[in-house]
Design a protein around this motif. Structure first.
Motif, PDB file in Angstrom:
ATOM      1  N   ALA A 142       0.808  -1.221   0.000  1.00  0.00           N
ATOM      2  CA  ALA A 142       0.000   0.000   0.000  1.00  0.00           C
ATOM      3  C   ALA A 142       0.839   1.268   0.000  1.00  0.00           C
ATOM      4  O   ALA A 142       0.299   2.372  -0.086  1.00  0.00           O
ATOM      5  N   ALA A 143       2.152   1.123   0.095  1.00  0.00           N
ATOM      6  CA  ALA A 143       3.013   2.286   0.339  1.00  0.00           C
ATOM      7  C   ALA A 143       2.904   3.340  -0.753  1.00  0.00           C
ATOM      8  O   ALA A 143       2.848   4.547  -0.469  1.00  0.00           O
ATOM      9  N   LEU A 144       2.890   2.938  -2.014  1.00  0.00           N
ATOM     10  CA  LEU A 144       2.899   3.913  -3.103  1.00  0.00           C
ATOM     11  C   LEU A 144       1.608   4.725  -3.171  1.00  0.00           C
ATOM     12  O   LEU A 144       1.580   5.793  -3.783  1.00  0.00           O
ATOM     13  N   GLU A 145       0.536   4.245  -2.527  1.00  0.00           N
ATOM     14  CA  GLU A 145      -0.714   5.001  -2.473  1.00  0.00           C
ATOM     15  C   GLU A 145      -0.537   6.306  -1.695  1.00  0.00           C
ATOM     16  O   GLU A 145      -1.347   7.224  -1.834  1.00  0.00           O
ATOM     17  N   HIS A 146       0.505   6.383  -0.883  1.00  0.00           N
ATOM     18  CA  HIS A 146       0.752   7.551  -0.034  1.00  0.00           C
ATOM     19  C   HIS A 146       1.778   8.517  -0.639  1.00  0.00           C
ATOM     20  O   HIS A 146       2.128   9.513  -0.015  1.00  0.00           O
ATOM     21  N   VAL A 147       2.240   8.209  -1.849  1.00  0.00           N
ATOM     22  CA  VAL A 147       3.276   9.026  -2.498  1.00  0.00           C
ATOM     23  C   VAL A 147       2.626   9.987  -3.486  1.00  0.00           C
ATOM     24  O   VAL A 147       1.928   9.556  -4.407  1.00  0.00           O
ATOM     25  N   ALA A 148       2.855  11.292  -3.304  1.00  0.00           N
ATOM     26  CA  ALA A 148       2.347  12.290  -4.252  1.00  0.00           C
ATOM     27  C   ALA A 148       3.209  12.337  -5.503  1.00  0.00           C
ATOM     28  O   ALA A 148       2.708  12.560  -6.605  1.00  0.00           O
ATOM     29  N   GLY A 149       4.513  12.160  -5.331  1.00  0.00           N
ATOM     30  CA  GLY A 149       5.412  12.221  -6.470  1.00  0.00           C
ATOM     31  C   GLY A 149       6.857  12.208  -6.045  1.00  0.00           C
ATOM     32  O   GLY A 149       7.188  11.807  -4.915  1.00  0.00           O
ATOM     33  N   TYR A 150       7.714  12.686  -6.940  1.00  0.00           N
ATOM     34  CA  TYR A 150       9.155  12.558  -6.753  1.00  0.00           C
ATOM     35  C   TYR A 150       9.861  13.856  -7.144  1.00  0.00           C
ATOM     36  O   TYR A 150       9.342  14.673  -7.910  1.00  0.00           O
ATOM     37  N   ALA A 151      11.055  14.029  -6.610  1.00  0.00           N
ATOM     38  CA  ALA A 151      11.870  15.202  -6.914  1.00  0.00           C
ATOM     39  C   ALA A 151      13.337  14.819  -6.788  1.00  0.00           C
ATOM     40  O   ALA A 151      13.679  13.716  -6.355  1.00  0.00           O
ATOM     41  N   ILE A 152      14.201  15.741  -7.148  1.00  0.00           N
ATOM     42  CA  ILE A 152      15.643  15.577  -6.957  1.00  0.00           C
ATOM     43  C   ILE A 152      16.023  16.180  -5.614  1.00  0.00           C
ATOM     44  O   ILE A 152      15.499  17.225  -5.220  1.00  0.00           O
ATOM     45  N   CYS A 153      16.941  15.543  -4.918  1.00  0.00           N
ATOM     46  CA  CYS A 153      17.546  16.116  -3.708  1.00  0.00           C
ATOM     47  C   CYS A 153      19.059  16.005  -3.821  1.00  0.00           C
ATOM     48  O   CYS A 153      19.581  14.980  -4.257  1.00  0.00           O
ATOM     49  N   ASN A 154      19.749  17.072  -3.457  1.00  0.00           N
ATOM     50  CA  ASN A 154      21.198  17.012  -3.276  1.00  0.00           C
ATOM     51  C   ASN A 154      21.433  16.898  -1.773  1.00  0.00           C
ATOM     52  O   ASN A 154      21.276  17.858  -1.030  1.00  0.00           O
ATOM     53  N   ASP A 155      21.759  15.690  -1.321  1.00  0.00           N
ATOM     54  CA  ASP A 155      21.982  15.453   0.104  1.00  0.00           C
ATOM     55  C   ASP A 155      23.405  15.890   0.446  1.00  0.00           C
ATOM     56  O   ASP A 155      24.309  15.073   0.639  1.00  0.00           O
ATOM     57  N   VAL A 156      23.610  17.202   0.509  1.00  0.00           N
ATOM     58  CA  VAL A 156      24.933  17.752   0.816  1.00  0.00           C
ATOM     59  C   VAL A 156      25.342  17.284   2.217  1.00  0.00           C
ATOM     60  O   VAL A 156      24.532  17.277   3.150  1.00  0.00           O
ATOM     61  N   SER A 157      26.608  16.881   2.341  1.00  0.00           N
ATOM     62  CA  SER A 157      27.065  16.197   3.556  1.00  0.00           C
ATOM     63  C   SER A 157      28.450  16.675   3.962  1.00  0.00           C
ATOM     64  O   SER A 157      29.354  16.718   3.117  1.00  0.00           O
ATOM     65  N   GLU A 158      28.625  16.986   5.230  1.00  0.00           N
ATOM     66  CA  GLU A 158      29.960  17.298   5.756  1.00  0.00           C
ATOM     67  C   GLU A 158      30.505  16.013   6.374  1.00  0.00           C
ATOM     68  O   GLU A 158      30.039  15.575   7.430  1.00  0.00           O
ATOM     69  N   ARG A 159      31.457  15.380   5.697  1.00  0.00           N
ATOM     70  CA  ARG A 159      31.877  14.025   6.073  1.00  0.00           C
ATOM     71  C   ARG A 159      32.606  13.966   7.418  1.00  0.00           C
ATOM     72  O   ARG A 159      32.476  12.977   8.152  1.00  0.00           O
ATOM     73  N   GLU A 160      33.399  14.989   7.740  1.00  0.00           N
ATOM     74  CA  GLU A 160      34.073  14.963   9.038  1.00  0.00           C
ATOM     75  C   GLU A 160      33.036  14.994  10.154  1.00  0.00           C
ATOM     76  O   GLU A 160      33.118  14.229  11.115  1.00  0.00           O
ATOM     77  N   TRP A 161      32.048  15.865  10.023  1.00  0.00           N
ATOM     78  CA  TRP A 161      31.004  15.959  11.050  1.00  0.00           C
ATOM     79  C   TRP A 161      30.178  14.678  11.098  1.00  0.00           C
ATOM     80  O   TRP A 161      29.735  14.249  12.160  1.00  0.00           O
ATOM     81  N   GLN A 162      29.954  14.077   9.931  1.00  0.00           N
ATOM     82  CA  GLN A 162      29.136  12.874   9.838  1.00  0.00           C
ATOM     83  C   GLN A 162      29.842  11.651  10.424  1.00  0.00           C
ATOM     84  O   GLN A 162      29.220  10.864  11.142  1.00  0.00           O
ATOM     85  N   ARG A 221       8.838   1.539  -2.386  1.00  0.00           N
ATOM     86  CA  ARG A 221       7.727   1.037  -1.576  1.00  0.00           C
ATOM     87  C   ARG A 221       8.232   0.471  -0.243  1.00  0.00           C
ATOM     88  O   ARG A 221       7.592   0.654   0.790  1.00  0.00           O
ATOM     89  N   THR A 222       9.383  -0.185  -0.274  1.00  0.00           N
ATOM     90  CA  THR A 222       9.956  -0.726   0.975  1.00  0.00           C
ATOM     91  C   THR A 222      10.343   0.403   1.910  1.00  0.00           C
ATOM     92  O   THR A 222      10.100   0.330   3.124  1.00  0.00           O
ATOM     93  N   ILE A 223      10.942   1.465   1.368  1.00  0.00           N
ATOM     94  CA  ILE A 223      11.389   2.591   2.193  1.00  0.00           C
ATOM     95  C   ILE A 223      10.208   3.276   2.859  1.00  0.00           C
ATOM     96  O   ILE A 223      10.225   3.542   4.075  1.00  0.00           O
ATOM     97  N   VAL A 224       9.167   3.589   2.093  1.00  0.00           N
ATOM     98  CA  VAL A 224       8.004   4.277   2.679  1.00  0.00           C
ATOM     99  C   VAL A 224       7.379   3.419   3.773  1.00  0.00           C
ATOM    100  O   VAL A 224       7.061   3.914   4.866  1.00  0.00           O
ATOM    101  N   SER A 225       7.198   2.140   3.506  1.00  0.00           N
ATOM    102  CA  SER A 225       6.626   1.250   4.509  1.00  0.00           C
ATOM    103  C   SER A 225       7.506   1.183   5.751  1.00  0.00           C
ATOM    104  O   SER A 225       7.022   1.312   6.887  1.00  0.00           O
ATOM    105  N   TYR A 226       8.799   0.993   5.544  1.00  0.00           N
ATOM    106  CA  TYR A 226       9.730   0.854   6.674  1.00  0.00           C
ATOM    107  C   TYR A 226       9.740   2.101   7.544  1.00  0.00           C
ATOM    108  O   TYR A 226       9.581   2.022   8.766  1.00  0.00           O
ATOM    109  N   VAL A 227       9.913   3.257   6.928  1.00  0.00           N
ATOM    110  CA  VAL A 227       9.981   4.499   7.699  1.00  0.00           C
ATOM    111  C   VAL A 227       8.680   4.737   8.438  1.00  0.00           C
ATOM    112  O   VAL A 227       8.670   5.181   9.596  1.00  0.00           O
TER     113      VAL A 227
END
Length: 280
Positions: A142-162, A221-227
């Motif tokens: 049922a997970a995809l029933e809850h998805v409006a759509g998709y977009a691009i994300c740039n997950d900018v990351s500071e590796r030392e802090w991470q 679908r696995t990600i939406v359900s899991y989260v």
């Protein structure tokens, strides 16, 4: 349908991109791209509009994040087998979930400010899931029933802090502007298979990442359900789903961003982002 938000930071208005690539204003139709507007009924009403009857917006206008009312900016780590390999990490048995601060949300072409004490700011092109209706402990079926759509994300990351400062990944992922999203929310009906999208990222014209959502370990679908088993997801929430190989941390020697560079990144059918790095 390609939905967007245009205007100055904090004063964005809802809009859409018509078939000719012209931005049309939706502020006379809905207050914002949030809440009920992202539901199946809300999206159907927007799809039924005649774009020619909507006011035109200058192509030079700034675009903001394509949704409003975001409560949770969720991210999935090490979700591409080839990226896990370049990171020297084992393939996870369950999705690795962390949160990005809502302060990280930014428009797709906004400058990315590198914090003054950062030494290892990195890039990550990712597919972002936009939630359209509340999801709480939903099944994968049922997970995809809850998805409006998709977009691009740039997950900018500071590796030392991470990686080197102890604690969770969140601190390396949450600096102001470290989460550009957009340019548009592309509704699910225009993305028949989110697991077959080419994706890429360039720094100063050099191709760094060149991958596909086909190599995701955990699919949408696995990600939406899991989260949704741990965090109730609400309309406008964003889940960014991991990155393919080619990040700066994985290069030998590692390569990190510095002020004055330009990142360009895109995902098939979802548009292109462009960000200049500046001193924070």
């Amino acid at each position: 349908m390609k939905l967007l938000r245009h205007g100055a930071p904090g004063a964005e208005k809802p809009g859409l991109l018509d078939a000719d690539g012209v931005i049309r204003d939706l502020s006379g139709v809905i207050p914002d791209l949030a809440g009920e507007a992202l539901s199946p009924d809300g999206l159907a009403k927007l799809a039924a509009l005649d774009p020619d009857g909507l006011p035109m917006v200058s192509a030079a206008t700034r675009l903001g994040p394509p949704v409003a009312g975001t409560r949770n900016f969720v991210a999935i780590g090490l979700n591409y087998a080839d990226h896990a390999a370049e990171s020297g990490a084992a393939v996870p048995k369950e999705p690795i979930v962390f949160l990005k601060s809502l302060n990280a949300l930014a428009g797709p072409d906004d400058d990315v400010a590198i914090p003054p004490d950062s030494r290892k700011t990195d890039w990550e092109v990712e597919l972002a899931i936009i939630i359209g209706t509340q999801a709480k402990r939903v099944s994968p079926e049922a997970a995809l029933e809850h998805v409006a759509g998709y977009a691009i994300c740039n997950d900018v990351s500071e590796r030392e802090w991470q990686m080197e400062r102890g604690g969770l990944w969140d601190k390396g992922k949450s600096a102001d502007g470290f989460g550009p999203v957009g340019p548009w929310l592309v509704t699910s009906d225009e993305v028949p298979d989110p697991q077959d999208l080419a994706m890429w990222l360039e720094v100063d014209g050099r191709r760094m990442q060149d991958g596909s959502t086909r190599t995701m370990i955990f699919d949408v679908r696995t990600i939406v359900s899991y989260v949704s088993n741990f965090i109730t997801l609400h309309p406008g929430d964003i889940i960014t789903t991991g990155t393919p190989p080619g990040v700066g941390m994985g290069m030998k020697p590692p390569v990190y961003l510095k002020p004055g560079q330009v990142m360009r990144l895109g995902i098939e059918g979802l548009g292109v982002q462009r960000q200049k790095t500046v001193a924070g």
